[in-house]
Design a protein around this motif. Sequence first.
Motif: not given
Length: 424
Positions: A171-176, A356-363, A390-394
């Motif tokens: 699983g991966v979180f993607v954010a600035s 990645a099996d799961v990627a979640i972005t955080i904005s 924060r907005i979590f998006r799949i």
Amino acid sequence: KYNRILLPEHWTEMEGKWVIREAVAHYEEFKRAPKFQTMRMRLDADTRLKEDQEELIGRWLNKLESIELDDATIEYVDTNFEAFIRYRATLHALRTGHEHLQDGDEDAAVNAVYESERIRLIKDDWHWLPDEADEYFKHFSEENIKKISIPVGITEIDEVLRGGLRRGELGVFVASLGVGKSMALVHIGAHAYRLGKRVAHFTFENSWEETQARYMHNIMKVDSDVLSKLAPDSDEYLRLRTQMDSYTGDIAIIELPGSDTSPADIENYIMRLDEQDKPPDIILVDYADLMKSSRRSARRSDRWQELGSIYEELRQVASNMDVPVWTASQANREGAKASAVRTYHVGGAIGKLNVADVAITISRETRDVDKSLDAGHGDDEEMEIDSEYRIFRIAKLRRGAQDGWKIRLLARYSQARFEVPDPI
């Protein structure tokens, strides 16, 4: 079933080399494992051996035959023998790799190590339909999904993920920068701890002291400025510590230099932990972009290719260790400016998320700002506001079509946690 990965060169002992070589040779010829009497006949017929070598091998065969193979022993061997063989292959790779380095052949040394990683059984790689159709109900039963999954700790997200991240998944979180990637990993680790799980948290950017502090604030549900002012012998702290100790999980925090650490190094750390006690139930890596690859591409100038390899290797660690692995990735400059981080905002290479099996972005939360209210911005331009939400998006869910699903969460930085805000 071991004849494809049992190699004589993996043994340093003369008697081990001989037994493995002859046993595999017999199997290749007759398609069945040799009995001890057969092995003794092969020993008598081997004219290459000296008298003392023949005597040593004979004693070793007698010792092997004296071992009682009850059901428990057979189950233990079946469960652990592949790992033992992989360990032997690694030792052989280190020896031969050192010899190649002594000769100045770096490519041969790297290839020796890489080839040792390919040692594995394939007995469970083939699955047939319709013979195994009923396995569907076993695997996707509520009981089994709960057994193989580690929840994130946000009910709504875990429902979308159908239980959380599962064994062998990445699983991966993607954010600035500064949005909450590290905090998301701590949130998951603290929740797993409360569930009685063993957590291995590798940190490359934050110190182990800072990471420990975040876990304590989260688990005790106490703001950082409050907890830091408590005396270690105060009644309030002792009450909080008793509450923390009431959970049956534990957390190992390992601080390492990211530029000198590869996914293979992480697996080695886990194997060392396994020798002392049970292995972890979940691995957290903060964060993969700071790591190096253990593969040959690591020495190339193309950092993009290396980043892709790092994520592939982390996915392999999850598979080898049979645990879920969470990590994080830095969004690029465009992602830092965007109102919603997308997969194409992944810094370095989009290929990082391919495995990645799961990627979640955080904005950060944003709102529309009218030009008349803020000079310099266009009428329809979205402007970032200083918000604690924060907005979590799949962004990717391999096992379901939930791309784009999102949730608004409250970021409690003082407690290193995310929460669903109370309705207004």
